[in-house]
Motif scaffolding. Structure first.
Motif, PDB file in Angstrom:
ATOM      1  N   VAL A 261      42.808  50.935  58.236  1.00  0.00           N
ATOM      2  CA  VAL A 261      42.127  52.065  57.611  1.00  0.00           C
ATOM      3  C   VAL A 261      42.498  52.153  56.133  1.00  0.00           C
ATOM      4  O   VAL A 261      41.649  52.399  55.277  1.00  0.00           O
ATOM      5  N   ALA A 262      43.764  51.904  55.800  1.00  0.00           N
ATOM      6  CA  ALA A 262      44.221  52.009  54.414  1.00  0.00           C
ATOM      7  C   ALA A 262      43.476  51.044  53.503  1.00  0.00           C
ATOM      8  O   ALA A 262      43.108  51.385  52.375  1.00  0.00           O
ATOM      9  N   LEU A 263      43.238  49.819  53.989  1.00  0.00           N
ATOM     10  CA  LEU A 263      42.527  48.843  53.165  1.00  0.00           C
ATOM     11  C   LEU A 263      41.129  49.318  52.842  1.00  0.00           C
ATOM     12  O   LEU A 263      40.699  49.278  51.683  1.00  0.00           O
ATOM     13  N   TRP A 264      40.409  49.790  53.875  1.00  0.00           N
ATOM     14  CA  TRP A 264      39.034  50.234  53.634  1.00  0.00           C
ATOM     15  C   TRP A 264      38.996  51.452  52.723  1.00  0.00           C
ATOM     16  O   TRP A 264      38.100  51.588  51.877  1.00  0.00           O
ATOM     17  N   VAL A 265      39.944  52.344  52.885  1.00  0.00           N
ATOM     18  CA  VAL A 265      39.981  53.523  52.020  1.00  0.00           C
ATOM     19  C   VAL A 265      40.228  53.116  50.570  1.00  0.00           C
ATOM     20  O   VAL A 265      39.582  53.620  49.642  1.00  0.00           O
ATOM     21  N   LEU A 266      41.157  52.177  50.333  1.00  0.00           N
ATOM     22  CA  LEU A 266      41.427  51.723  48.967  1.00  0.00           C
ATOM     23  C   LEU A 266      40.218  51.000  48.378  1.00  0.00           C
ATOM     24  O   LEU A 266      39.893  51.171  47.193  1.00  0.00           O
TER      25      LEU A 266
ATOM     26  N   LEU B  18      41.497  53.276  39.115  1.00  0.00           N
ATOM     27  CA  LEU B  18      42.693  52.598  38.607  1.00  0.00           C
ATOM     28  C   LEU B  18      43.846  52.696  39.595  1.00  0.00           C
ATOM     29  O   LEU B  18      44.594  51.726  39.799  1.00  0.00           O
ATOM     30  N   GLU B  19      43.985  53.855  40.216  1.00  0.00           N
ATOM     31  CA  GLU B  19      45.060  54.031  41.198  1.00  0.00           C
ATOM     32  C   GLU B  19      44.849  53.125  42.402  1.00  0.00           C
ATOM     33  O   GLU B  19      45.794  52.533  42.934  1.00  0.00           O
ATOM     34  N   ALA B  20      43.597  52.974  42.831  1.00  0.00           N
ATOM     35  CA  ALA B  20      43.308  52.133  43.983  1.00  0.00           C
ATOM     36  C   ALA B  20      43.617  50.668  43.691  1.00  0.00           C
ATOM     37  O   ALA B  20      44.187  49.964  44.531  1.00  0.00           O
ATOM     38  N   VAL B  21      43.241  50.202  42.499  1.00  0.00           N
ATOM     39  CA  VAL B  21      43.538  48.817  42.130  1.00  0.00           C
ATOM     40  C   VAL B  21      45.046  48.586  42.090  1.00  0.00           C
ATOM     41  O   VAL B  21      45.553  47.563  42.552  1.00  0.00           O
ATOM     42  N   GLN B  22      45.766  49.560  41.556  1.00  0.00           N
ATOM     43  CA  GLN B  22      47.224  49.457  41.497  1.00  0.00           C
ATOM     44  C   GLN B  22      47.821  49.362  42.900  1.00  0.00           C
ATOM     45  O   GLN B  22      48.693  48.520  43.163  1.00  0.00           O
TER      46      GLN B  22
ATOM     47  N   ASP C  95      33.859  44.288  43.626  1.00  0.00           N
ATOM     48  CA  ASP C  95      32.936  43.925  42.560  1.00  0.00           C
ATOM     49  C   ASP C  95      33.716  43.300  41.410  1.00  0.00           C
ATOM     50  O   ASP C  95      34.948  43.205  41.444  1.00  0.00           O
ATOM     51  N   HIS C  96      33.010  42.858  40.357  1.00  0.00           N
ATOM     52  CA  HIS C  96      33.676  42.141  39.270  1.00  0.00           C
ATOM     53  C   HIS C  96      34.618  43.041  38.490  1.00  0.00           C
ATOM     54  O   HIS C  96      35.638  42.591  37.984  1.00  0.00           O
ATOM     55  N   ARG C  97      34.324  44.337  38.423  1.00  0.00           N
ATOM     56  CA  ARG C  97      35.213  45.266  37.719  1.00  0.00           C
ATOM     57  C   ARG C  97      36.564  45.357  38.417  1.00  0.00           C
ATOM     58  O   ARG C  97      37.623  45.301  37.765  1.00  0.00           O
ATOM     59  N   THR C  98      36.549  45.467  39.731  1.00  0.00           N
ATOM     60  CA  THR C  98      37.797  45.520  40.493  1.00  0.00           C
ATOM     61  C   THR C  98      38.526  44.188  40.444  1.00  0.00           C
ATOM     62  O   THR C  98      39.764  44.141  40.341  1.00  0.00           O
ATOM     63  N   ALA C  99      37.767  43.091  40.498  1.00  0.00           N
ATOM     64  CA  ALA C  99      38.386  41.765  40.455  1.00  0.00           C
ATOM     65  C   ALA C  99      39.118  41.549  39.134  1.00  0.00           C
ATOM     66  O   ALA C  99      40.237  41.018  39.108  1.00  0.00           O
ATOM     67  N   VAL C 100      38.509  41.969  38.030  1.00  0.00           N
ATOM     68  CA  VAL C 100      39.164  41.835  36.724  1.00  0.00           C
ATOM     69  C   VAL C 100      40.431  42.683  36.683  1.00  0.00           C
ATOM     70  O   VAL C 100      41.477  42.253  36.174  1.00  0.00           O
ATOM     71  N   GLY C 101      40.351  43.901  37.222  1.00  0.00           N
ATOM     72  CA  GLY C 101      41.532  44.756  37.251  1.00  0.00           C
ATOM     73  C   GLY C 101      42.668  44.141  38.044  1.00  0.00           C
ATOM     74  O   GLY C 101      43.834  44.173  37.622  1.00  0.00           O
ATOM     75  N   LEU C 102      42.348  43.549  39.193  1.00  0.00           N
ATOM     76  CA  LEU C 102      43.379  42.892  40.002  1.00  0.00           C
ATOM     77  C   LEU C 102      43.942  41.673  39.281  1.00  0.00           C
ATOM     78  O   LEU C 102      45.151  41.403  39.335  1.00  0.00           O
ATOM     79  N   ALA C 103      43.077  40.927  38.596  1.00  0.00           N
ATOM     80  CA  ALA C 103      43.540  39.734  37.875  1.00  0.00           C
ATOM     81  C   ALA C 103      44.514  40.089  36.768  1.00  0.00           C
ATOM     82  O   ALA C 103      45.361  39.270  36.395  1.00  0.00           O
TER      83      ALA C 103
END
Length: 671
Positions: A146-151, A164-168, A189-197
């Motif tokens: 559940v935590a993964l889907w919520v994030l 930003l908090e979710a990516v962190q 999406d690409h915005r989240t992927a860039v944040g994770l990178a």
């Protein structure tokens, strides 16, 4: 009941007007037929419903093999139940409980789909989370699921802080299962992927591998593709040098290079007189030259659109994968991606081409140059946390990843002519004995001390290193328009535009310059005085540190052309003659500006001659020329090349440099 019906019918007959021919009498035997049919229908319906209930009861019985298949299909994993509990569960669950379990699992899939496809605000997000919790209160599901889907849902929130908090949290949690990383890679999406990178040491399983590249046409190579791409680009909006070298690169063919494998690189016999011998793979050389031309084209906004539209991103991906053994080629490719990323319209195409995963992997490379090129490209892609843009030649050494540490000030490093953004600021080179002693002390060598040492000592500083347009030295050829672009005036205007785009001047600034880089800093500050848009840069300049800067010229200008070319380009030799009018005017005007703005100044001077060749030793910048006339002057027993390369982190040269930066910015970084 039948008697009452007969009475009603008779009364109805008596009260009905009309001719006798239309009157009908409902007989008792007709009522019996209706009753029989109705009873049969009711009985059949009851039997059918009973059968369906029994069938449904069998259908909702838990089947562990079916659940296992659903796990592989939808990544919904229910916690395994011990065998003894299964018996109790099968025997003790009522029909209603089993039905609720079935409905909850179906509801989970529906909610998950809506959570990932719809964009909701924070209030709706909390409602959905509560809904998930309500439904999963009846399901034996792992809270980790559940935590993964919520994030993942939070990464799509309209609220930037929630995203930003979710990516962190996604990056910080290193306990996800492998299938969960795969799920996230498919969904983000690409915005989240860039944040994770851009998160420190992120798990690379968050990123999908680059898509499969289409097969090349028969007889074509990656080198041919680069040539075709170059040929398709317009020759407008680029300077004469770019057009010159582009035409030279296009003129060559693989066959002619193979014929010259043992000789010098010669574009038709009239280019690259200083070129080196060909390597065993001549096509790699051609690719390198084509990429250097593409670097220049990628600086032009309209040319970027052509590169993307003509399949340049996929072609560069192919060359990158082919040349895994050539760090220089890979750097040039990522340099092009960083230039393309300055155009936000290209971000989606860059992500779809698989470049985010490539950059994320390159960010974790132990080589500082590789990681810094990737960091620049990702910073240009990250519009969530980075408002600045980093043009070609402006490298961010710290912070290269997302951080909660607020940035209080900037430190800019400007190398000298024929220097570079990284190699100029490396640790002092060691001989074999020094290497052995350092190994005993477990003292690691650093390729760039501002990144390794200064960033650790001052984490709330942004550290930038600036590099001039270095393609001329890469090609090592004489360009017809070279003289125009090598002057201090040209370089000053060019760098000021780049620094403004990078946000330099919005915070307190300390400049660090080596050799002719110091003259360039003085020229830029004087030019900023004439530009109202750059007054913020002057107001925020708090200190300047000079490493062997020839404020009053150098005796190098009096030596032969071959010797002085090693240190200074010929166009600037005239400006560097000892006591030249140009230098005197530059220095006088800067002294007036420094006194007016109360700049803090620290100058280092070399005392040892520099080995220019096997038979030549020269004191490149004498102490009297390195003395600006204001601020502190410190003489150091090193030569011109090592004046800016501390031997160790505890050496006097680094400790004094660090102290100057801290003193100049004390009131800004102390709190």
């Amino acid at each position: 009941m039948s008697a009452a019906a007969l009475r009603w019918i008779r009364c109805r007959r008596l009260s009905t007007a009309g001719p006798p021919s239309v009157k009908k009498v409902l007989q008792w035997k007709d009522l019996r037929k209706v009753a029989k049919v109705t009873g049969a229908v009711v009985l059949g319906g009851c039997l059918f419903i009973t059968y369906e209930v029994i069938a449904l009861d069998k259908a909702v019985t838990i089947d562990t093999s079916a659940i296992l298949q659903e796990k592989n299909k939808s990544y919904i994993y229910l916690r395994a139940t011990p065998s003894d509990e299964k018996d109790n569960l099968t025997g003790g669950l009522t029909h209603k409980a089993r039905r609720e379990l079935h409905k909850a699992a179906r509801r989970f899939v529906e909610i998950s789909s809506r959570l990932l496809l719809q964009s909701l605000d924070a209030a709706k997000l909390m409602t959905q989370v509560s809904l998930l919790q309500e439904h999963f209160s009846h399901v034996d599901a792992d809270p980790h699921e559940v935590a993964l889907w919520v994030l993942l849902k939070k990464t799509q929130s309209a609220n930037k802080a929630i995203r930003l908090e979710a990516v962190q949290e996604l990056a910080d949690n290193h306990h996800w299962h492998d299938y969960q990383y795969q799920t996230a890679a498919q969904v983000i999406d690409h915005r989240t992927a860039v944040g994770l990178a851009r998160m420190p040491q992120v798990d690379l399983r968050f990123f999908r591998h680059p898509p499969a590249l289409p097969d090349l046409e028969e007889g074509l190579s990656a080198e041919d593709g680069l040539r075709q791409l170059l040929a398709s680009l317009p020759q407008t909006e680029v300077d004469k040098c770019v057009r010159y070298f582009t035409s030279l690169a296009l003129r060559e063919s693989t066959q002619s290079l193979a014929a010259q494998r043992g000789g010098l690189w010669s574009f038709g016999g009239n280019g690259l007189p200083y070129a080196q011998s060909l390597t065993s793979v001549p096509s790699e050389k051609v690719e390198s030259f084509c990429l250097q031309a593409l670097v220049q084209h990628s600086k032009v906004r309209s040319h970027c659109d052509h590169i993307v539209a003509n399949g340049g991103l996929q072609l560069l991906q192919r060359v990158y994968q082919l040349r895994t053994d050539s760090m220089k080629i890979q750097r040039n490719i990522v340099r092009i991606i960083g230039n393309l990323a300055l155009n936000e319209g290209a971000h989606q195409a860059i992500a779809q081409s698989g470049w985010v995963s490539v950059l994320a992997e390159m960010m974790q490379c132990p080589h500082i140059m590789q990681a810094s090129h990737a960091a620049r490209a990702l910073a240009n892609l990250d519009r969530e946390t980075v408002k600045e843009k980093y043009p070609d030649g402006v490298y961010i050494l710290h912070p290269q990843t997302r951080s909660n540490q607020p940035i209080k000030a900037d430190v800019l490093f400007i190398h000298g002519i024929l220097g570079a953004a990284f190699k100029t600021w490396r640790q002092k080179d060691r001989n074999a004995l020094e290497e052995e002693e350092a190994a005993k002390r477990e003292d690691d060598y650093t390729e760039c001390w501002p990144k390794s040492w200064l960033a650790a000592d001052c984490p709330n500083l942004r550290v930038l290193s600036v590099e001039y347009d270095s393609h001329l030295s890469d090609w090592m050829a004489q360009c017809p328009a070279e003289n125009q672009r090598m002057s201090l005036a040209y370089r000053s205007q060019e760098l000021l535009k780049k620094l403004k785009l990078a946000g330099v001047g919005e915070r307190p600034v300390v400049w660090v310059a080596h050799s002719m880089g110091g003259l360039l800093v003085k020229k830029m500050l004087l030019d900023a005085l004439q530009d109202p848009d750059m007054h913020g840069l002057l107001q925020n300049t708090k200190g300047i540190m000079f490493y062997s800067v020839p404020h009053y010229g150098t005796f190098m200008a009096e030596y032969s052309v071959n010797v002085r070319y090693l240190l200074f380009p010929s166009i600037e030799v005239r400006e560097l003659c000892k006591d030249s009018p140009a230098l005197r005017s530059l220095n006088d005007n800067f002294l007036n500006l420094a006194k007016e703005k109360d700049f803090k100044v620290l100058s280092f001077a070399e005392t040892l001659p520099t080995n220019i060749g096997p038979m030549i030793k020269i004191l490149v910048v004498p102490t009297q020329s390195a003395n600006l006339g204001i601020g502190e002057l410190i003489e150091v027993d090193v030569d011109h090349l090592n004046i800016c390369k501390p031997e160790r982190k505890d050496s006097f040269l680094y400790k004094r440099s660090l102290q100057f930066i801290l003193d100049a910015l004390q009131s800004y970084i102390a709190h």
